[in-house]
Design a protein around this motif. Structure first.
Motif, PDB file in Angstrom:
ATOM      1  N   THR A 140       0.705  -1.145  -0.080  1.00 18.88           N
ATOM      2  CA  THR A 140       0.053   0.048   0.036  1.00 18.88           C
ATOM      3  C   THR A 140       0.888   1.199   0.094  1.00 18.88           C
ATOM      4  O   THR A 140       0.361   2.337  -0.127  1.00 18.88           O
ATOM      5  N   GLY A 141       2.153   1.152  -0.062  1.00 16.91           N
ATOM      6  CA  GLY A 141       2.907   2.406   0.068  1.00 16.91           C
ATOM      7  C   GLY A 141       2.876   3.129   1.513  1.00 16.91           C
ATOM      8  O   GLY A 141       2.514   2.563   2.383  1.00 16.91           O
ATOM      9  N   VAL A 142       3.942   4.013   1.424  1.00 15.37           N
ATOM     10  CA  VAL A 142       4.077   4.768   2.771  1.00 15.37           C
ATOM     11  C   VAL A 142       3.679   6.296   2.847  1.00 15.37           C
ATOM     12  O   VAL A 142       2.865   6.727   3.818  1.00 15.37           O
ATOM     13  N   LEU A 143       4.007   6.770   1.513  1.00 15.92           N
ATOM     14  CA  LEU A 143       3.506   8.404   1.809  1.00 15.92           C
ATOM     15  C   LEU A 143       2.456   8.634   0.858  1.00 15.92           C
ATOM     16  O   LEU A 143       2.781   9.260  -0.218  1.00 15.92           O
ATOM     17  N   HIS A 144       1.460   8.323   1.301  1.00 16.11           N
ATOM     18  CA  HIS A 144       0.205   8.651   0.489  1.00 16.11           C
ATOM     19  C   HIS A 144      -1.048   9.212   1.132  1.00 16.11           C
ATOM     20  O   HIS A 144      -1.934   9.743   0.627  1.00 16.11           O
ATOM     21  N   HIS A 145      -0.832   9.568   2.371  1.00 16.25           N
ATOM     22  CA  HIS A 145      -1.988  10.313   3.154  1.00 16.25           C
ATOM     23  C   HIS A 145      -1.298  11.570   3.431  1.00 16.25           C
ATOM     24  O   HIS A 145      -0.589  12.034   4.421  1.00 16.25           O
ATOM     25  N   PRO A 146      -1.854  12.942   2.560  1.00 15.02           N
ATOM     26  CA  PRO A 146      -1.153  14.042   2.981  1.00 15.02           C
ATOM     27  C   PRO A 146      -1.309  14.394   4.372  1.00 15.02           C
ATOM     28  O   PRO A 146      -2.457  14.372   5.120  1.00 15.02           O
ATOM     29  N   SER A 147      -0.118  15.274   4.771  1.00 10.26           N
ATOM     30  CA  SER A 147      -0.336  15.661   6.185  1.00 10.26           C
ATOM     31  C   SER A 147      -0.642  17.361   6.018  1.00 10.26           C
ATOM     32  O   SER A 147       0.376  17.878   5.468  1.00 10.26           O
ATOM     33  N   LEU A 148      -1.802  17.756   6.354  1.00 12.22           N
ATOM     34  CA  LEU A 148      -2.074  19.136   6.168  1.00 12.22           C
ATOM     35  C   LEU A 148      -1.668  19.816   7.410  1.00 12.22           C
ATOM     36  O   LEU A 148      -1.781  19.349   8.697  1.00 12.22           O
ATOM     37  N   PRO A 149      -1.067  21.152   7.592  1.00  9.61           N
ATOM     38  CA  PRO A 149      -0.717  21.815   8.540  1.00  9.61           C
ATOM     39  C   PRO A 149      -1.751  22.294   9.239  1.00  9.61           C
ATOM     40  O   PRO A 149      -2.911  22.733   8.917  1.00  9.61           O
ATOM     41  N   THR A 150      -1.341  22.673  10.796  1.00 10.09           N
ATOM     42  CA  THR A 150      -2.579  22.983  11.444  1.00 10.09           C
ATOM     43  C   THR A 150      -2.244  24.535  11.968  1.00 10.09           C
ATOM     44  O   THR A 150      -1.978  24.852  12.952  1.00 10.09           O
ATOM     45  N   ILE A 151      -2.224  25.443  10.669  1.00  8.87           N
ATOM     46  CA  ILE A 151      -2.092  26.648  10.954  1.00  8.87           C
ATOM     47  C   ILE A 151      -3.247  27.605  11.057  1.00  8.87           C
ATOM     48  O   ILE A 151      -4.490  27.241  10.384  1.00  8.87           O
ATOM     49  N   PRO A 152      -3.385  28.517  11.957  1.00  6.16           N
ATOM     50  CA  PRO A 152      -4.643  29.192  12.231  1.00  6.16           C
ATOM     51  C   PRO A 152      -5.034  29.670  10.937  1.00  6.16           C
ATOM     52  O   PRO A 152      -4.143  30.266  10.235  1.00  6.16           O
ATOM     53  N   GLY A 153      -6.267  29.863  10.746  1.00  3.95           N
ATOM     54  CA  GLY A 153      -6.957  30.461   9.384  1.00  3.95           C
ATOM     55  C   GLY A 153      -6.721  29.787   8.138  1.00  3.95           C
ATOM     56  O   GLY A 153      -7.069  30.480   6.973  1.00  3.95           O
ATOM     57  N   LEU A 340      -1.443  29.084  -3.173  1.00  7.29           N
ATOM     58  CA  LEU A 340      -0.890  28.502  -1.972  1.00  7.29           C
ATOM     59  C   LEU A 340      -0.725  27.082  -1.931  1.00  7.29           C
ATOM     60  O   LEU A 340      -1.551  26.437  -2.208  1.00  7.29           O
ATOM     61  N   VAL A 341       0.549  26.591  -1.981  1.00  6.62           N
ATOM     62  CA  VAL A 341       0.779  24.979  -2.127  1.00  6.62           C
ATOM     63  C   VAL A 341       1.174  24.448  -0.827  1.00  6.62           C
ATOM     64  O   VAL A 341       2.192  25.234  -0.229  1.00  6.62           O
ATOM     65  N   LEU A 342       0.631  23.553  -0.383  1.00 10.86           N
ATOM     66  CA  LEU A 342       1.010  22.679   0.947  1.00 10.86           C
ATOM     67  C   LEU A 342       1.898  21.651   0.849  1.00 10.86           C
ATOM     68  O   LEU A 342       1.352  20.573   0.533  1.00 10.86           O
ATOM     69  N   ALA A 343       3.142  21.951   0.858  1.00  8.58           N
ATOM     70  CA  ALA A 343       4.242  21.111   0.406  1.00  8.58           C
ATOM     71  C   ALA A 343       4.560  20.415   1.749  1.00  8.58           C
ATOM     72  O   ALA A 343       5.778  20.408   2.069  1.00  8.58           O
ATOM     73  N   THR A 344       3.711  20.212   2.629  1.00  6.04           N
ATOM     74  CA  THR A 344       3.731  19.772   4.135  1.00  6.04           C
ATOM     75  C   THR A 344       3.842  18.089   4.200  1.00  6.04           C
ATOM     76  O   THR A 344       3.931  17.837   5.489  1.00  6.04           O
ATOM     77  N   GLY A 345       4.359  17.567   3.155  1.00  5.72           N
ATOM     78  CA  GLY A 345       4.667  16.067   3.444  1.00  5.72           C
ATOM     79  C   GLY A 345       3.475  15.057   3.999  1.00  5.72           C
ATOM     80  O   GLY A 345       2.398  15.576   3.445  1.00  5.72           O
ATOM     81  N   PHE A 346       3.525  13.809   4.370  1.00  7.13           N
ATOM     82  CA  PHE A 346       2.618  12.917   4.743  1.00  7.13           C
ATOM     83  C   PHE A 346       2.556  12.158   5.988  1.00  7.13           C
ATOM     84  O   PHE A 346       3.371  12.300   6.693  1.00  7.13           O
ATOM     85  N   LYS A 347       1.471  11.566   6.236  1.00  9.26           N
ATOM     86  CA  LYS A 347       1.401  10.955   7.429  1.00  9.26           C
ATOM     87  C   LYS A 347       2.041   9.477   7.155  1.00  9.26           C
ATOM     88  O   LYS A 347       1.469   8.851   6.382  1.00  9.26           O
ATOM     89  N   ALA A 348       3.156   9.438   7.739  1.00  7.87           N
ATOM     90  CA  ALA A 348       4.179   8.477   7.172  1.00  7.87           C
ATOM     91  C   ALA A 348       4.117   7.218   8.367  1.00  7.87           C
ATOM     92  O   ALA A 348       4.606   6.064   8.092  1.00  7.87           O
ATOM     93  N   ASP A 349       3.068   7.290   9.038  1.00  5.89           N
ATOM     94  CA  ASP A 349       2.832   5.930  10.192  1.00  5.89           C
ATOM     95  C   ASP A 349       1.259   5.323   9.929  1.00  5.89           C
ATOM     96  O   ASP A 349       0.955   4.461  10.336  1.00  5.89           O
ATOM     97  N   GLN A 350       0.801   5.663   8.415  1.00  5.84           N
ATOM     98  CA  GLN A 350      -0.349   4.908   8.352  1.00  5.84           C
ATOM     99  C   GLN A 350      -0.308   3.596   7.437  1.00  5.84           C
ATOM    100  O   GLN A 350      -1.106   2.581   7.839  1.00  5.84           O
ATOM    101  N   PHE A 351       0.758   3.451   6.363  1.00  5.60           N
ATOM    102  CA  PHE A 351       0.786   2.291   5.593  1.00  5.60           C
ATOM    103  C   PHE A 351      -0.483   1.866   5.259  1.00  5.60           C
ATOM    104  O   PHE A 351      -1.363   2.569   4.554  1.00  5.60           O
ATOM    105  N   MET A 352      -1.268   0.841   5.548  1.00  8.78           N
ATOM    106  CA  MET A 352      -2.524   0.378   5.024  1.00  8.78           C
ATOM    107  C   MET A 352      -3.735   0.960   5.640  1.00  8.78           C
ATOM    108  O   MET A 352      -4.737   0.606   5.056  1.00  8.78           O
ATOM    109  N   ARG A 353      -3.630   1.623   6.720  1.00  5.03           N
ATOM    110  CA  ARG A 353      -4.522   2.133   7.440  1.00  5.03           C
ATOM    111  C   ARG A 353      -5.185   3.258   6.498  1.00  5.03           C
ATOM    112  O   ARG A 353      -4.170   4.108   5.668  1.00  5.03           O
ATOM    113  N   PRO A 354      -6.308   3.778   6.716  1.00  3.12           N
ATOM    114  CA  PRO A 354      -7.344   3.388   7.664  1.00  3.12           C
ATOM    115  C   PRO A 354      -8.078   2.349   7.578  1.00  3.12           C
ATOM    116  O   PRO A 354      -8.740   1.933   8.418  1.00  3.12           O
ATOM    117  N   MET A 355      -7.533   1.330   6.563  1.00  5.65           N
ATOM    118  CA  MET A 355      -8.140   0.060   6.489  1.00  5.65           C
ATOM    119  C   MET A 355      -8.271  -0.730   7.914  1.00  5.65           C
ATOM    120  O   MET A 355      -7.290  -0.585   8.913  1.00  5.65           O
TER     121      MET A 355
END
Ligand code: N01
Length: 492
Positions: A140-153, A340-355
């Motif tokens: 299922t790969g590693v880096l496929h769930h985008p990580s969005l920043p928690t920036i106010p606004g 505005l482009v969010l090049a903020t990476g991925f949630k690297a701990d998900q793997f096959m999840r949320p399955m």
């Protein structure tokens, strides 16, 4: 003597999760080995995984193209040493077609539940489809769930905004005011592509990055013709001794933060910074305060020149908030933006999840991985029989070919599933004690790696421990050569 039961095992149902690089590999290898009852479930409408999802301008494979190639499917036509992402995607699509893997794939089928009951895996798709499998390969790969920043606004911005892996190609770039948050490999490649094209491109940097200089040479038509004509030449390029030696040297370097090899890397990136950035103020802003290769090292032929382009600006003041028209930094300045482009990476701990994956005796993957995702040698989990992973947690990370990593893992897994096919075992699951021994040794070694030398990166788990293979590449190859069967419970 062959029994009826043994013969039946040729028909074992194998489900592969995902039709990216590792899923295509699994399909090819399973067919080659004679498994005739295989299906690959893919949530999207095309193969390619990360190369399908990432299409941002400047996307480039930062592993040498001939090394980022299946060993059995060399490609004489790579255009560059570091090829554009679209060419890599095209390679996977062509390969899937050539090996008729696309015929094995059920597209637009997302697996949402996978549970081991009565000796088989029961799989439920979002569509309502149900399947059962004797063997599951999670690719299922590693880096496929985008990580969005928690920036106010963040939700207040009225221009166009998307994550780098969700690029909207209908949005014009030329002459626009573009902001890019994040300076990992993605953000850096984006700036290289946008500087000089946008009216203004602003790079919002939270932490400086070390940049390894690299030349991205094109292959000439003569070279490509020579590769096409001479298989041995192509093979030698694919297995380039200098590249392989560099991989070994690099992994030795990252495995030991005190090694002379890491000192060499540090000297190269420092020299790159000193020599490439003229303005002393900008140079200091670009100077990291942690050790080279602590974060995944960025290879870039042009970042320093791109960020010095008259229309580019490095912003290091820290983001206060996002407003309707742009980003406000802590110094009070409002940076007006169209895109505005969010090049903020991925949630690297998900793997096959949320399955929802449930193993033997109702053991839930989410519980097993509550502290950190882990797996024995990165491929197997206790209580998850006949379930194997490619590029799973604690596998090698770094600046080298994950195709090679997946092929070696496949070589290991193939030996285990052969036992299932031959009827020697009905259920194969790594024992808890083998898992614990591996994990203890891994955690101890991880602390000595450069990744643990004092920086923040996606390599670190929630407790700040590098979630990677902490030893040399040679040791990984050795481990993958043959399974130690006493590490597994082999239910006959
Ligand atoms: O993501 P990243 P990526 N405010 O996690 C910043 C692979 N890849 O997509 O460093 C401000 O590396 C964050 O800042 P900081 C490759 O394995 C391969 O770039 O945490 N900034 C960081 O700068 C790579 O390593 C290729 O302070 C925020 C950035 O976002 C991996 O993908 C090409 C923030 C995230 O960097 C991931 O790379 C591209 C916030 N709130 C990618 N939140 C190849 O060529 C995050 N950041 C093969």
């Amino acid at each position: 003597m062959m029994t009826g039961k043994t013969a039946k095992r040729d028909d074992l149902r194998v489900v592969v999760m995902g039709a990216g690089m590792a899923g295509i590999l699994s399909g090819i290898k399973l067919r080659e080995a004679g498994f005739s009852n295989t299906v690959i479930y893919e949530k999207a409408a095309r193969v390619g995984g990360t190369w399908r999802e990432n299409t941002y301008p400047g996307l480039t494979c930062d592993v040498p193209s001939h090394a980022y190639t299946y060993s059995f499917e060399p490609n004489p036509d790579w255009s560059y040493m570091l090829p554009p992402g679209a060419e890599v995607q095209d390679y996977f699509e062509r390969t899937a077609k050539k090996y008729k893997i696309d015929e094995m794939i059920r597209f637009n089928e997302e697996i949402i539940r996978c549970e081991f009951k009565n000796g088989r895996w029961h799989l439920d798709m979002k569509s309502g489809l149900h399947d059962e499998a004797d063997i599951v390969i999670a690719a299922t790969g590693v880096l496929h769930h985008p990580s969005l920043p928690t920036i106010p606004g963040l939700d207040k911005f009225q221009g166009t905004m998307f994550h780098s892996s969700r690029w909207d190609h209908s949005v014009p770039l030329d002459g626009r005011r573009i902001g890019v948050i994040g300076n990992g490999s993605t953000g850096v490649q984006l700036i290289c592509a946008l500087a000089g094209r946008a009216a203004k491109v602003q790079h919002f940097q939270r932490t400086a990055q070390w940049i390894m200089p690299v030349e991205n040479t094109p292959f000439t038509e003569e070279q490509k013709a020579a590769f096409r004509a001479d298989r041995a030449l192509l093979h030698s390029v694919q297995n380039d001794a200098t590249y392989l030696a560099n991989v070994e040297r690099f992994t030795n370097a990252v495995a030991d933060a005190t090694s002379p090899e890491i000192a060499q890397i540090e000297a190269i990136v420092l020299d790159n910074l000193e020599q490439s950035v003229a303005d002393p103020v900008l140079r200091e802003k670009l100077r990291p305060n942690y050790r080279a290769a602590c974060k995944r090292l960025i290879f870039s032929p042009s970042y320093y020149s791109a960020i010095q382009h008259p229309d580019a600006e490095l912003v290091t003041d820290g983001i206060e908030c996002i407003e309707a028209t742009g980003i406000r930094t802590r110094d009070g300045r409002l940076h007006a933006l169209d895109l505005l482009v969010l090049a903020t990476g991925f949630k690297a701990d998900q793997f096959m999840r949320p399955m929802n994956v449930v193993g033997r005796n109702g053991v839930k993957l989410n519980d097993v991985w509550a502290k950190r995702p882990n797996a024995y040698l990165a491929v197997a989990i206790p209580e998850f029989p006949n379930f194997f992973m490619l590029n799973g947690p604690t596998g090698p990370v770094g600046n080298f070919s994950l195709i090679d990593v997946a092929e070696q893992q496949w070589g290991y897994i193939a030996q285990l599933i052969e036992r299932l096919r031959s009827g020697a075992s009905q259920e194969i699951a790594v024992t808890q004690s083998a898992m614990d021994t591996y994990e203890q040794a891994r955690l101890a070694a991880a602390k000595n790696t450069i990744f643990a030398s004092g920086c923040n990166s996606w390599y670190l788990d929630a407790e700040g421990v590098p979630a990677s293979w902490p030893w040399s590449y040679g040791r990984f190859k050795e481990a993958m050569a043959a399974p130690q069967l006493d590490a597994f419970g082999l239910k006959a």
